[in-house]
Design a protein around this motif. Structure first.
Motif, PDB file in Angstrom:
ATOM      1  N   TRP A 194       0.844  -1.200   0.000  1.00 31.82           N
ATOM      2  CA  TRP A 194       0.000   0.000   0.000  1.00 31.82           C
ATOM      3  C   TRP A 194       0.878   1.248   0.000  1.00 31.82           C
ATOM      4  O   TRP A 194       0.606   2.211  -0.727  1.00 31.82           O
ATOM      5  CB  TRP A 194      -0.918   0.003   1.218  1.00 31.82           C
ATOM      6  N   LEU A 195       1.944   1.236   0.789  1.00 33.48           N
ATOM      7  CA  LEU A 195       2.855   2.381   0.820  1.00 33.48           C
ATOM      8  C   LEU A 195       3.513   2.590  -0.535  1.00 33.48           C
ATOM      9  O   LEU A 195       3.651   3.721  -1.005  1.00 33.48           O
ATOM     10  CB  LEU A 195       3.922   2.164   1.896  1.00 33.48           C
ATOM     11  N   LYS A 196       3.930   1.491  -1.152  1.00 35.55           N
ATOM     12  CA  LYS A 196       4.579   1.600  -2.459  1.00 35.55           C
ATOM     13  C   LYS A 196       3.606   2.124  -3.517  1.00 35.55           C
ATOM     14  O   LYS A 196       3.975   2.971  -4.345  1.00 35.55           O
ATOM     15  CB  LYS A 196       5.125   0.239  -2.878  1.00 35.55           C
ATOM     16  N   HIS A 209      10.564  -5.891  -3.952  1.00 37.94           N
ATOM     17  CA  HIS A 209       9.611  -4.811  -4.184  1.00 37.94           C
ATOM     18  C   HIS A 209      10.135  -3.421  -3.842  1.00 37.94           C
ATOM     19  O   HIS A 209       9.513  -2.426  -4.223  1.00 37.94           O
ATOM     20  CB  HIS A 209       8.328  -5.073  -3.400  1.00 37.94           C
ATOM     21  N   ALA A 210      11.240  -3.331  -3.103  1.00 36.01           N
ATOM     22  CA  ALA A 210      11.772  -2.010  -2.734  1.00 36.01           C
ATOM     23  C   ALA A 210      13.293  -2.046  -2.772  1.00 36.01           C
ATOM     24  O   ALA A 210      13.891  -1.979  -3.833  1.00 36.01           O
ATOM     25  CB  ALA A 210      11.251  -1.586  -1.362  1.00 36.01           C
ATOM     26  N   GLU A 211      13.922  -2.136  -1.610  1.00 34.80           N
ATOM     27  CA  GLU A 211      15.379  -2.188  -1.528  1.00 34.80           C
ATOM     28  C   GLU A 211      15.804  -3.306  -0.584  1.00 34.80           C
ATOM     29  O   GLU A 211      15.050  -3.706   0.297  1.00 34.80           O
ATOM     30  CB  GLU A 211      15.938  -0.857  -1.006  1.00 34.80           C
ATOM     31  N   GLU A 212      17.004  -3.775  -0.787  1.00 32.13           N
ATOM     32  CA  GLU A 212      17.529  -4.828   0.076  1.00 32.13           C
ATOM     33  C   GLU A 212      17.809  -4.275   1.469  1.00 32.13           C
ATOM     34  O   GLU A 212      18.316  -3.157   1.613  1.00 32.13           O
ATOM     35  CB  GLU A 212      18.801  -5.422  -0.515  1.00 32.13           C
ATOM     36  N   ILE A 213      17.465  -5.049   2.487  1.00 31.55           N
ATOM     37  CA  ILE A 213      17.716  -4.669   3.868  1.00 31.55           C
ATOM     38  C   ILE A 213      18.853  -5.530   4.404  1.00 31.55           C
ATOM     39  O   ILE A 213      18.823  -6.755   4.251  1.00 31.55           O
ATOM     40  CB  ILE A 213      16.459  -4.868   4.737  1.00 31.55           C
TER      41      ILE A 213
END
Length: 238
Positions: free
Chosen positions: A56-58, A108-112
């Motif tokens: 939802w944030l993305k 879906h975003a960046e590697e943690i």
């Protein structure tokens, strides 16, 4: 003050809306809460869970949230365009223990990075998906919070089992057992199957309403709730 809340499920929303509104009210801030994610009017639980909250944030990126929810931008003077004064993003830190969480974030975003605590892992995920930073979130009218271990731990924070013990020190299995016992003692518990009581909306609301007078116990016992309270109040009085 109208806060939009992004969280994993309906019982999380009920817990935050009840306890945070009481804690803010005791500090002179009147607060209402709007369920941005998930929508409480939906009977299906398909839109619940940490993955749906992060997506939802993305899908509602920072610029979109600023315009359509916070009412900023060219037409910011039109009050009708403003749904909320601020947005709270609250996820359970135990989702970092879920198999595939780090891979989901990478996809879906960046590697943690591995090796972070669960609470720092979840906060990093919120940062990456929301286009915010921990340092600058409040300037954008956002509160980033990871409950430890989950919102159920905040419920346990008002129980008299051991008022001096920090909820962060209580194992998650004990947290769930303590809350289940408290919920099972409520008058309407007989209407709900025992396996569903922890996540039953009506029981969670009954429990929170019955324990609003003990909010100071939770404030003393939970660092993660205190962080959310402090950040929300700072935005409200700014």
């Amino acid at each position: 003050m109208r806060f939009g809340l992004v969280c994993e499920g309906a019982t999380d929303f009920i817990t935050v809306a009840n306890f945070l509104s009481k804690a803010l009210s005791d500090r002179g801030v009147s607060a209402d809460f709007i369920d941005l994610q998930p929508g409480l009017d939906k009977t299906s639980e398909m839109n619940c869970g940490w993955s749906n909250a992060l997506l939802w944030l993305k899908n509602n990126n920072l610029k979109q949230r600023q315009v359509s929810i916070l009412g900023r931008g060219l037409f910011s003077g039109r009050l009708a365009s403003k749904k909320c004064d601020a947005i709270i993003i609250s996820l359970d830190s135990d989702c970092a223990a879920d198999e595939g969480f780090l891979n989901f974030c990478k996809k879906h975003a960046e590697e943690i990075p591995e090796g972070l605590s669960h609470i720092d892992t979840v906060k990093r995920a919120i940062v990456n998906f929301s286009e915010l930073s921990l340092e600058g979130a409040k300037a954008e009218k956002h509160v980033i919070c990871a409950a430890l271990h989950n919102s159920e731990s905040w419920c346990v924070g008002v129980l008299p089992d051991d008022p001096e013990r920090q909820v962060e020190q209580i194992p998650i299995e004990e947290t769930n057992a303590l809350l289940l016992a408290a919920l099972s003692a409520l008058p309407n518990a007989v209407l709900v199957d025992e396996g569903r009581r922890i996540k039953d909306r009506a029981l969670r609301n009954d429990f929170c309403q019955a324990n609003l007078g003990k909010i100071d116990h939770l404030i003393r016992r939970s660092g993660s709730f205190n962080q959310m309270l402090d950040d929300a109040r700072e935005i409200a009085v700014a």
